[in-house]
Design a protein around this motif. Structure first.
Motif, PDB file in Angstrom:
ATOM      1  N   CYS A  32     -19.295 -33.272   3.543  1.00  0.00           N
ATOM      2  CA  CYS A  32     -20.163 -32.110   4.034  1.00  0.00           C
ATOM      3  C   CYS A  32     -19.197 -30.865   4.249  1.00  0.00           C
ATOM      4  CB  CYS A  32     -21.066 -32.305   5.303  1.00  0.00           C
ATOM      5  SG  CYS A  32     -22.149 -33.881   5.093  1.00  0.00           S
ATOM      6  N   THR A  86     -30.095 -27.372   9.377  1.00  0.00           N
ATOM      7  CA  THR A  86     -29.745 -28.096   8.053  1.00  0.00           C
ATOM      8  C   THR A  86     -28.518 -27.570   7.571  1.00  0.00           C
ATOM      9  OG1 THR A  86     -32.187 -27.971   7.724  1.00  0.00           O
ATOM     10  CG2 THR A  86     -31.085 -28.187   5.637  1.00  0.00           C
ATOM     11  N   ARG A  88     -26.239 -29.206   3.408  1.00  0.00           N
ATOM     12  CA  ARG A  88     -26.031 -29.657   2.306  1.00  0.00           C
ATOM     13  C   ARG A  88     -24.691 -30.561   2.141  1.00  0.00           C
ATOM     14  NH1 ARG A  88     -29.531 -30.994  -1.080  1.00  0.00           N
ATOM     15  NH2 ARG A  88     -28.381 -30.546  -2.781  1.00  0.00           N
ATOM     16  N   CYS A  89     -24.968 -31.835   1.903  1.00  0.00           N
ATOM     17  CA  CYS A  89     -23.566 -32.956   1.690  1.00  0.00           C
ATOM     18  C   CYS A  89     -23.653 -33.379   0.119  1.00  0.00           C
ATOM     19  CB  CYS A  89     -23.564 -33.834   2.735  1.00  0.00           C
ATOM     20  SG  CYS A  89     -23.736 -33.150   4.481  1.00  0.00           S
ATOM     21  N   GLN A  90     -22.808 -34.008  -0.017  1.00  0.00           N
ATOM     22  CA  GLN A  90     -22.617 -34.852  -1.390  1.00  0.00           C
ATOM     23  C   GLN A  90     -22.455 -36.290  -1.159  1.00  0.00           C
ATOM     24  OE1 GLN A  90     -19.944 -32.755  -4.010  1.00  0.00           O
ATOM     25  NE2 GLN A  90     -21.532 -31.502  -4.947  1.00  0.00           N
ATOM     26  N   GLY A 119     -26.772 -34.704  -4.240  1.00  0.00           N
ATOM     27  CA  GLY A 119     -27.010 -33.891  -3.181  1.00  0.00           C
ATOM     28  C   GLY A 119     -27.734 -34.478  -2.092  1.00  0.00           C
ATOM     29  N   THR A 155     -29.965 -33.244   1.592  1.00  0.00           N
ATOM     30  CA  THR A 155     -30.029 -32.354   2.851  1.00  0.00           C
ATOM     31  C   THR A 155     -30.169 -33.054   4.034  1.00  0.00           C
ATOM     32  OG1 THR A 155     -31.376 -30.946   1.178  1.00  0.00           O
ATOM     33  CG2 THR A 155     -31.705 -30.499   3.443  1.00  0.00           C
ATOM     34  N   THR A 209     -30.937 -32.715   8.052  1.00  0.00           N
ATOM     35  CA  THR A 209     -31.831 -31.821   8.802  1.00  0.00           C
ATOM     36  C   THR A 209     -31.960 -32.601  10.495  1.00  0.00           C
ATOM     37  OG1 THR A 209     -33.315 -31.165   7.121  1.00  0.00           O
ATOM     38  CG2 THR A 209     -33.951 -30.700   9.516  1.00  0.00           C
ATOM     39  N   ASP A 219     -31.534 -35.514  -3.261  1.00  0.00           N
ATOM     40  CA  ASP A 219     -32.189 -34.751  -4.604  1.00  0.00           C
ATOM     41  C   ASP A 219     -32.688 -35.994  -5.253  1.00  0.00           C
ATOM     42  OD1 ASP A 219     -31.204 -32.443  -3.217  1.00  0.00           O
ATOM     43  OD2 ASP A 219     -29.720 -32.145  -4.536  1.00  0.00           O
TER      44      ASP A 219
END
Length: 52
Positions: A4, A15, A17-19, A28, A30, A32, A48
């Motif tokens: 992240c 929120t 975004r991370c991988q 990917g 998300t 929250t 995703d």
């Protein structure tokens, strides 16, 4: 491995975004924040849709 670019703020609705990377794939995610109680943060993860 999870990567992240920043920390999730301790604020409901925040929120980031991370991988998520495995041996053969990167997807990917998300993240929250759903609840905050003192220093404890509950969160939801939504990956995703995988293409291919």
């Amino acid at each position: 491995m999870v990567t992240c670019a920043e920390h999730l703020p301790a604020r409901v609705g925040a929120t980031i975004r991370c991988q998520v990377t495995t041996d053969s794939d990167t997807i990917g995610v998300t993240v929250t924040a759903t609840a905050v109680n003192g220093t404890r943060v509950s969160y939801n993860l939504k990956a995703d849709s995988k293409v291919g």
